[in-house]
Design a protein around this motif. Structure first.
Motif, PDB file in Angstrom:
ATOM      1  N   VAL A  81       0.877  -1.161   0.000  1.00 24.22           N
ATOM      2  CA  VAL A  81       0.000   0.000   0.000  1.00 24.22           C
ATOM      3  C   VAL A  81       0.917   1.215   0.000  1.00 24.22           C
ATOM      4  CG1 VAL A  81      -1.851   1.232   1.178  1.00 24.22           C
ATOM      5  CG2 VAL A  81      -1.739  -1.268   1.313  1.00 24.22           C
ATOM      6  N   THR A  82       0.766   2.073  -0.999  1.00 23.47           N
ATOM      7  CA  THR A  82       1.631   3.238  -1.126  1.00 23.47           C
ATOM      8  C   THR A  82       0.934   4.479  -0.589  1.00 23.47           C
ATOM      9  OG1 THR A  82       2.660   2.291  -3.093  1.00 23.47           O
ATOM     10  CG2 THR A  82       2.948   4.654  -2.758  1.00 23.47           C
ATOM     11  N   LEU A  83       1.652   5.207   0.250  1.00 22.81           N
ATOM     12  CA  LEU A  83       1.157   6.477   0.778  1.00 22.81           C
ATOM     13  C   LEU A  83       1.968   7.606   0.156  1.00 22.81           C
ATOM     14  CD1 LEU A  83       0.842   5.603   4.574  1.00 22.81           C
ATOM     15  CD2 LEU A  83      -0.967   5.649   2.850  1.00 22.81           C
ATOM     16  N   GLY A  84       1.306   8.514  -0.534  1.00 25.31           N
ATOM     17  CA  GLY A  84       1.940   9.713  -1.072  1.00 25.31           C
ATOM     18  C   GLY A  84       1.844  10.808  -0.028  1.00 25.31           C
ATOM     19  N   ILE A  85       2.968  11.195   0.523  1.00 24.76           N
ATOM     20  CA  ILE A  85       3.018  12.151   1.639  1.00 24.76           C
ATOM     21  C   ILE A  85       3.556  13.482   1.112  1.00 24.76           C
ATOM     22  CG2 ILE A  85       3.903  12.545   3.965  1.00 24.76           C
ATOM     23  CD1 ILE A  85       2.197  10.006   3.764  1.00 24.76           C
ATOM     24  N   GLU A  86       2.990  14.569   1.622  1.00 21.20           N
ATOM     25  CA  GLU A  86       3.333  15.908   1.131  1.00 21.20           C
ATOM     26  C   GLU A  86       4.701  16.412   1.584  1.00 21.20           C
ATOM     27  OE1 GLU A  86       1.490  18.013  -0.940  1.00 21.20           O
ATOM     28  OE2 GLU A  86       0.247  16.240  -1.274  1.00 21.20           O
ATOM     29  N   GLU A  92       8.389  11.083   7.536  1.00 17.78           N
ATOM     30  CA  GLU A  92       9.176  10.502   8.625  1.00 17.78           C
ATOM     31  C   GLU A  92       8.288  10.097   9.794  1.00 17.78           C
ATOM     32  OE1 GLU A  92      12.356  13.310   9.428  1.00 17.78           O
ATOM     33  OE2 GLU A  92      13.083  13.105   7.358  1.00 17.78           O
ATOM     34  N   ARG A  93       7.324  10.928  10.147  1.00 17.02           N
ATOM     35  CA  ARG A  93       6.417  10.615  11.257  1.00 17.02           C
ATOM     36  C   ARG A  93       5.629   9.335  10.971  1.00 17.02           C
ATOM     37  NH1 ARG A  93       1.367  10.580  12.660  1.00 17.02           N
ATOM     38  NH2 ARG A  93       0.581  11.493  10.731  1.00 17.02           N
ATOM     39  N   ILE A  94       5.040   9.263   9.794  1.00 16.38           N
ATOM     40  CA  ILE A  94       4.222   8.098   9.454  1.00 16.38           C
ATOM     41  C   ILE A  94       5.091   6.858   9.293  1.00 16.38           C
ATOM     42  CG2 ILE A  94       2.765   7.111   7.643  1.00 16.38           C
ATOM     43  CD1 ILE A  94       1.459   9.888   7.395  1.00 16.38           C
ATOM     44  N   PHE A  95       6.229   6.981   8.636  1.00 11.01           N
ATOM     45  CA  PHE A  95       7.126   5.830   8.473  1.00 11.01           C
ATOM     46  C   PHE A  95       7.533   5.278   9.834  1.00 11.01           C
ATOM     47  CE2 PHE A  95      11.140   3.656   7.949  1.00 11.01           C
ATOM     48  CZ  PHE A  95      10.964   2.919   6.787  1.00 11.01           C
ATOM     49  N   ASN A  96       7.950   6.161  10.738  1.00  6.29           N
ATOM     50  CA  ASN A  96       8.391   5.714  12.064  1.00  6.29           C
ATOM     51  C   ASN A  96       7.257   5.061  12.848  1.00  6.29           C
ATOM     52  OD1 ASN A  96      11.023   6.533  11.588  1.00  6.29           O
ATOM     53  ND2 ASN A  96      10.681   8.560  12.442  1.00  6.29           N
ATOM     54  N   LEU A 115      11.939  13.051  -2.045  1.00  5.55           N
ATOM     55  CA  LEU A 115      12.594  13.656  -0.885  1.00  5.55           C
ATOM     56  C   LEU A 115      12.741  12.608   0.216  1.00  5.55           C
ATOM     57  CD1 LEU A 115      10.648  17.041  -0.833  1.00  5.55           C
ATOM     58  CD2 LEU A 115      13.030  16.674  -1.535  1.00  5.55           C
ATOM     59  N   ARG A 116      11.742  11.702   0.295  1.00 11.51           N
ATOM     60  CA  ARG A 116      11.802  10.567   1.216  1.00 11.51           C
ATOM     61  C   ARG A 116      11.057   9.387   0.585  1.00 11.51           C
ATOM     62  NH1 ARG A 116      14.366  13.966   3.009  1.00 11.51           N
ATOM     63  NH2 ARG A 116      14.722  14.672   5.121  1.00 11.51           N
ATOM     64  N   PHE A 117      11.671   8.217   0.670  1.00 17.18           N
ATOM     65  CA  PHE A 117      11.035   6.978   0.233  1.00 17.18           C
ATOM     66  C   PHE A 117      11.522   5.857   1.136  1.00 17.18           C
ATOM     67  CE2 PHE A 117      10.982   2.962  -2.039  1.00 17.18           C
ATOM     68  CZ  PHE A 117       9.657   2.906  -2.448  1.00 17.18           C
ATOM     69  N   GLY A 118      10.598   5.003   1.548  1.00 21.47           N
ATOM     70  CA  GLY A 118      10.966   3.853   2.361  1.00 21.47           C
ATOM     71  C   GLY A 118       9.913   2.771   2.260  1.00 21.47           C
ATOM     72  N   ILE A 130       6.250   4.355   1.630  1.00 21.28           N
ATOM     73  CA  ILE A 130       6.054   5.761   1.962  1.00 21.28           C
ATOM     74  C   ILE A 130       6.822   6.569   0.933  1.00 21.28           C
ATOM     75  CG2 ILE A 130       6.291   7.541   3.737  1.00 21.28           C
ATOM     76  CD1 ILE A 130       4.453   5.085   4.468  1.00 21.28           C
ATOM     77  N   ASN A 131       6.131   7.469   0.244  1.00 28.57           N
ATOM     78  CA  ASN A 131       6.735   8.210  -0.851  1.00 28.57           C
ATOM     79  C   ASN A 131       6.400   9.692  -0.733  1.00 28.57           C
ATOM     80  OD1 ASN A 131       8.220   8.245  -3.324  1.00 28.57           O
ATOM     81  ND2 ASN A 131       6.309   8.522  -4.442  1.00 28.57           N
TER      82      ASN A 131
END
Length: 140
Positions: A81-86, A92-96, A115-118, A130-131
Motif C-alpha cells: 500500500v503506497t502512501l503519497g506524503i506531502e 518521517e512521522r508516518i514511516f516511524n 525527498l523521502r522513500f521507504g 512511503i513516498n
C-alpha cells in the motif's frame, strides 16, 4: 471508478484500524463485528468479536479491511500500500509510526525521485511504501 485497498488481517483488524486512524488522521466510518450480524449463527464463538468489515476515510480516500478466518489467512505478499506524503517531516512521522514493532525493508531516505522513500511491513503484517516525491522541476 474507485480503487480502494481492502486489507485482510489475522484477527487484528480492529487494532490495526484504530492504529491507522490515529497514524493517518483518518476516521473509522464502519466497524462491523460478526456478533449481532446475520452471520453470527455460523461464526465460531471465539470469532464473534472479530471484524467482518471495517471502513476508514482518510481525506477523500478509503481504506477497508476485515479479519480473515484463521484457516484461510495468508500473509500479504506481492503488493504494498503506497502512501503519497506531502512533506518529509510527515513522511518521517508516518514511516516511524508504521515501523514500530514492524520490519523495515528499505529505510526512509532521499532518492532520485523522492525527498523521502521507504518500505516496511507494519506490526499487523501489512506492506507499505512511503513516498514523498520531489517537486517535478527538481526530479532527475
Amino acid at each position: 471508478m474507485e480503487l480502494n485497498p481492502y486489507l485482510l488481517f489475522n484477527g487484528q483488524c480492529e487494532a490495526a484500524f484504530k492504529f491507522y486512524e490515529q497514524c493517518f488522521g483518518g476516521k473509522i466510518t464502519g466497524m462491523l463485528p460478526h456478533r449481532g450480524s446475520s452471520m453470527e449463527a455460523q461464526t465460531p464463538p471465539e470469532w464473534l468479536d472479530k471484524i467482518m468489515h471495517a471502513r476508514m476515510s482518510v481525506g477523500d480516500k478509503l481504506l477497508m479491511g476485515s479479519d480473515c478466518p484463521p484457516d484461510q489467512y495468508e500473509a500479504p505478499k506481492g503488493f504494498s500500500v503506497t502512501l503519497g506524503i506531502e512533506t518529509p517531516a510527515e513522511a518521517e512521522r508516518i514511516f516511524n509510526a508504521l515501523a514500530e514493532n514492524g520490519t523495515v525493508q528499505m529505510p526512509l531516505t532521499e532518492t532520485f525521485w523522492a525527498l523521502r522513500f521507504g518500505m516496511l511491513v507494519d506490526r499487523f503484517g501489512i506492506p507499505w511504501m512511503i513516498n514523498c516525491e520531489k517537486p517535478a522541476s527538481s526530479a532527475a
